[in-house]
Design a protein around this motif. Structure first.
Motif, PDB file in Angstrom:
ATOM      1  N   ARG A 150       0.855  -1.187   0.000  1.00 29.18           N
ATOM      2  CA  ARG A 150       0.000   0.000   0.000  1.00 29.18           C
ATOM      3  C   ARG A 150       0.894   1.241   0.000  1.00 29.18           C
ATOM      4  O   ARG A 150       1.861   1.325   0.771  1.00 29.18           O
ATOM      5  N   LEU A 151       0.580   2.199  -0.850  1.00 29.08           N
ATOM      6  CA  LEU A 151       1.409   3.407  -0.990  1.00 29.08           C
ATOM      7  C   LEU A 151       0.550   4.627  -0.705  1.00 29.08           C
ATOM      8  O   LEU A 151      -0.563   4.741  -1.231  1.00 29.08           O
ATOM      9  N   VAL A 152       1.065   5.520   0.100  1.00 29.81           N
ATOM     10  CA  VAL A 152       0.277   6.667   0.553  1.00 29.81           C
ATOM     11  C   VAL A 152       1.068   7.945   0.273  1.00 29.81           C
ATOM     12  O   VAL A 152       2.196   8.105   0.748  1.00 29.81           O
ATOM     13  N   ILE A 153       0.448   8.825  -0.513  1.00 28.59           N
ATOM     14  CA  ILE A 153       1.145  10.063  -0.911  1.00 28.59           C
ATOM     15  C   ILE A 153       0.252  11.254  -0.567  1.00 28.59           C
ATOM     16  O   ILE A 153      -0.694  11.571  -1.289  1.00 28.59           O
ATOM     17  N   LEU A 189      -0.719   5.986  10.732  1.00 28.14           N
ATOM     18  CA  LEU A 189      -0.120   4.805  10.105  1.00 28.14           C
ATOM     19  C   LEU A 189       0.901   4.164  11.028  1.00 28.14           C
ATOM     20  O   LEU A 189       1.021   2.936  11.075  1.00 28.14           O
ATOM     21  N   ALA A 190       1.628   4.990  11.767  1.00 30.04           N
ATOM     22  CA  ALA A 190       2.629   4.431  12.676  1.00 30.04           C
ATOM     23  C   ALA A 190       1.950   3.531  13.694  1.00 30.04           C
ATOM     24  O   ALA A 190       2.453   2.461  14.018  1.00 30.04           O
ATOM     25  N   SER A 191       0.760   3.960  14.165  1.00 37.26           N
ATOM     26  CA  SER A 191       0.110   3.112  15.166  1.00 37.26           C
ATOM     27  C   SER A 191      -0.419   1.839  14.527  1.00 37.26           C
ATOM     28  O   SER A 191      -0.346   0.773  15.126  1.00 37.26           O
ATOM     29  N   SER A 192      -0.896   1.908  13.289  1.00 40.35           N
ATOM     30  CA  SER A 192      -1.373   0.665  12.671  1.00 40.35           C
ATOM     31  C   SER A 192      -0.212  -0.245  12.279  1.00 40.35           C
ATOM     32  O   SER A 192      -0.348  -1.448  12.193  1.00 40.35           O
ATOM     33  N   ARG A 193       0.957   0.348  12.073  1.00 42.44           N
ATOM     34  CA  ARG A 193       2.141  -0.473  11.806  1.00 42.44           C
ATOM     35  C   ARG A 193       2.725  -1.039  13.101  1.00 42.44           C
ATOM     36  O   ARG A 193       3.649  -1.837  13.076  1.00 42.44           O
ATOM     37  N   GLY A 194       2.259  -0.492  14.254  1.00 44.04           N
ATOM     38  CA  GLY A 194       2.820  -0.908  15.537  1.00 44.04           C
ATOM     39  C   GLY A 194       4.153  -0.273  15.819  1.00 44.04           C
ATOM     40  O   GLY A 194       4.956  -0.773  16.601  1.00 44.04           O
ATOM     41  N   THR A 195       4.427   0.870  15.176  1.00 44.50           N
ATOM     42  CA  THR A 195       5.741   1.501  15.353  1.00 44.50           C
ATOM     43  C   THR A 195       5.594   2.968  15.692  1.00 44.50           C
ATOM     44  O   THR A 195       6.371   3.792  15.267  1.00 44.50           O
ATOM     45  N   LEU A 210      -7.024  -1.226   7.916  1.00 44.47           N
ATOM     46  CA  LEU A 210      -6.549  -2.212   6.947  1.00 44.47           C
ATOM     47  C   LEU A 210      -5.282  -2.926   7.414  1.00 44.47           C
ATOM     48  O   LEU A 210      -5.116  -4.121   7.217  1.00 44.47           O
ATOM     49  N   GLY A 211      -4.365  -2.171   8.041  1.00 43.14           N
ATOM     50  CA  GLY A 211      -3.088  -2.774   8.451  1.00 43.14           C
ATOM     51  C   GLY A 211      -2.308  -3.245   7.240  1.00 43.14           C
ATOM     52  O   GLY A 211      -2.658  -2.941   6.096  1.00 43.14           O
ATOM     53  N   ARG A 228     -11.899  12.588   5.043  1.00 39.05           N
ATOM     54  CA  ARG A 228     -12.057  12.477   6.495  1.00 39.05           C
ATOM     55  C   ARG A 228     -12.214  11.034   6.947  1.00 39.05           C
ATOM     56  O   ARG A 228     -12.146  10.749   8.133  1.00 39.05           O
ATOM     57  N   THR A 229     -12.397  10.128   5.991  1.00 45.14           N
ATOM     58  CA  THR A 229     -12.478   8.711   6.352  1.00 45.14           C
ATOM     59  C   THR A 229     -11.132   8.007   6.138  1.00 45.14           C
ATOM     60  O   THR A 229     -10.971   6.848   6.502  1.00 45.14           O
ATOM     61  N   ALA A 230     -10.161   8.699   5.550  1.00 43.84           N
ATOM     62  CA  ALA A 230      -8.944   8.012   5.086  1.00 43.84           C
ATOM     63  C   ALA A 230      -8.130   7.416   6.225  1.00 43.84           C
ATOM     64  O   ALA A 230      -7.744   6.236   6.173  1.00 43.84           O
ATOM     65  N   ALA A 231      -7.846   8.210   7.255  1.00 39.37           N
ATOM     66  CA  ALA A 231      -6.961   7.715   8.324  1.00 39.37           C
ATOM     67  C   ALA A 231      -7.556   6.474   8.974  1.00 39.37           C
ATOM     68  O   ALA A 231      -6.857   5.473   9.184  1.00 39.37           O
ATOM     69  N   CYS A 232      -8.876   6.512   9.256  1.00 40.52           N
ATOM     70  CA  CYS A 232      -9.531   5.351   9.895  1.00 40.52           C
ATOM     71  C   CYS A 232      -9.455   4.134   8.988  1.00 40.52           C
ATOM     72  O   CYS A 232      -9.129   3.026   9.425  1.00 40.52           O
TER      73      CYS A 232
END
Ligand code: GLY
Ligand code: MN
Ligand code: MN
Length: 507
Positions: free
Chosen positions: A81-84, A203-209, A185-186, A176-180
């Motif tokens: 997944r790529l996020v820009i 994203l850091a929290s969903s990555r666990g980092t 998705l993880g 406004r729905t993107a971060a959630c």
């Protein structure tokens, strides 16, 4: 400019209406000064508005180009997944913001330039599916459009998501729905950092980092994210036809801006360098989006300060003006041009001697720009000329080979002879050394060639008459199949041509 939507008597203090999309109340204006908001007014403001949805919009001209770039990105990072992000508004003070400029990576991949946007490439069996998350039209039902500081009543109409899809050729969703959604998705993800701190944190929290606690692999994530940024920087090294057209348009406006400045030099003499800055800015704002970087309007000894952007000094007849400025187009491509001009229209003998040396160095540099040449060749060619002049003038002991080997000319040449140019003035800045500085020139690359000589006002190693003189000549050069094309050739460079051009404009 600021204040509250309506001046009226206060009824009772009420909280802002809730956002039906979620639990959070809509973001209030930062000054928090609502007048009392009656239920009647809140109800009244919900209705009575015409449907202004636009249909049958044509895609932006660069839509096929952005699609090609996304395809190249997809091929480089299969299965991830790529996020820009475009980035967010930055507060200037209290409830005023700096003018927004979307991230270069986002603009290059989408053609969009609006705040808060996020491009997401979701991996699929066939490659990736791209989705653009955008701020939708302001909600009227919950009052957002007139009560929120970024509501359309305050800042102007935005495109609807459906309009965005037509214009950009991408499916669009509410940002406004993107971060959630991304958090939920993880899985492997890369994000271009530095533009949207809130999204990075999510994203850091969903990555666990998140934070510094590397339960996951924070250092590895940072490295993977940087690989994405580097790839996107390298993806911009070669410009396509649309980009070349935009760069030429940026240069053409810049040429007109330089002409504007020559015409008002008497007014600058009566005021300051600011008159020059303002004059060029007018051209940039009327014909383009903005200036591509802070204009350097450096008169007299200020020309020896490489990034003189205070522009608050006097402009005097008999001295030189170094003007380094570029218009940024509406699509955010920028020119980067420098001319060093005699304020009164005529070079003195010494000014001309130094100017001619820089001109000769630039000619040598431009001649070295061709497909197959090493990127460094134009720098080396220009530096060799300048080192030769410095030896000839007795400022440094020769031979030239020794000067170059020890880099002694750099006391007066100070900077590299150029850089890639595009959406960023210093474009492709995080490309790897092997693809950029130690790479090979290819058709479609666009770079500046900008040698200079700078004799600081307090440099005791040069004759007194040299002190306080700075000269740079900078042009925007496109590498072509057969050699190169000077996009800024419409601005004269040779000393005689500069003088006759100025005489024509001043008369
Ligand atoms: N205007 C900045 C530069 O010439 O690189
Ligand atoms: Mn430059
Ligand atoms: Mn410049």
């Amino acid at each position: 400019m600021d204040g509250v939507p309506f001046e009226e008597e206060v009824v009772t203090e009420q909280p802002a209406p809730a956002n039906p999309e979620g639990d959070e109340p809509i973001k209030q204006r930062k000054n928090g000064l609502y007048p009392g908001l009656s239920d009647e007014l809140a109800e009244n403001m919900k209705t009575g508005w015409a449907d202004t949805e636009l249909h049958d919009l044509q895609p932006v001209e660069q839509a096929p180009n952005t699609a090609r770039r996304r395809a190249a990105l997809s091929a480089r990072f299969p299965g991830e997944r790529l996020v820009i992000p475009a980035g967010n508004l930055k507060t200037r003070s209290n409830d005023t913001e700096y003018s927004f400029r979307a991230s270069t990576e986002y603009v290059h991949l989408t053609g969009d330039r609006t705040q808060d946007g996020i491009l997401v490439l979701e991996p699929t069996a066939a490659g990736h599916e791209a989705t653009l998350y955008l701020l939708p039209r302001s909600d009227r039902e919950n009052g957002e459009f007139w009560l929120d500081g970024q509501g359309e009543l305050w800042v102007g109409r935005r495109h609807s998501l459906a309009e965005g899809e037509q214009l950009l050729g991408l499916p669009c969703k509410d940002v406004r729905t993107a971060a959630c959604e991304l958090e939920a998705l993880g899985g492997p993800v890369r994000i271009v950092r530095g533009h949207d701190a809130g999204l990075e944190e999510a994203l850091a929290s969903s990555r666990g980092t998140s934070g510094t606690d590397a339960d996951g692999d924070a250092a590895g994530d940072a490295e993977r994210d940087e690989e994405l940024r580097v790839f996107l920087s390298e993806l911009r090294l070669v410009k396509d036809e649309f980009e070349i057209g935009q760069l030429q348009a940026a240069v053409d406006s810049t040429v007109r801006g330089f002409e504007d400045v020559v015409k008002i030099l008497d007014k600058a003499e009566a005021t300051s360098e600011r008159y020059i800055e303002g004059t060029f800015f007018l051209r940039a704002r009327v014909e383009g989006n903005d200036i591509g970087y802070g204009s350097i309007c450096a008169a007299g000894p200020h020309a020896t300060t490489l990034h003189w952007v205070r522009n608050d000094g006097p402009v005097r007849s008999g001295e030189l003006l170094l003007l380094d400025a570029g218009v940024e187009t509406h699509t955010l491509y920028t020119a980067d041009v420098t001319r060093t001009l005699p304020v009164n229209g005529r070079f003195t003998e010494l000014q001309r001697k130094i100017y001619d040396a820089v001109y000769e160095a630039q000619e040598a540099g431009i001649a070295a720009v061709k497909p197959g040449a090493k990127y460094r060749d134009f720098h080396d060619a220009a530096q060799r000329v300048l080192a030769g002049k410095l030896v000839e003038w007795g400022l440094v002991e020769g031979p030239v080979e020794r000067v170059l080997e020890l880099g002694l000319q750099r006391r007066w040449t100070l900077h590299g002879t150029g850089h890639m140019l595009g959406l960023d003035v210093h474009d492709c800045a995080v490309a790897r050394t092997e693809t950029y500085v130690e790479g090979t020139l290819e058709p479609g690359m666009c770079l500046t060639v900008e040698p200079g000589l700078y004799f600081q006002a307090d440099d005791l190693t040069v004759p007194e008459e040299f002190r306080g003189i700075g000269v740079r000549i900078e042009d925007d050069i496109l590498v072509t199949e057969g050699g190169n094309r000077n996009l800024s050739a419409a601005l004269p460079r040779a000393a005689d041509d500069v003088e006759s051009w100025m005489a024509r404009l001043k008369s």
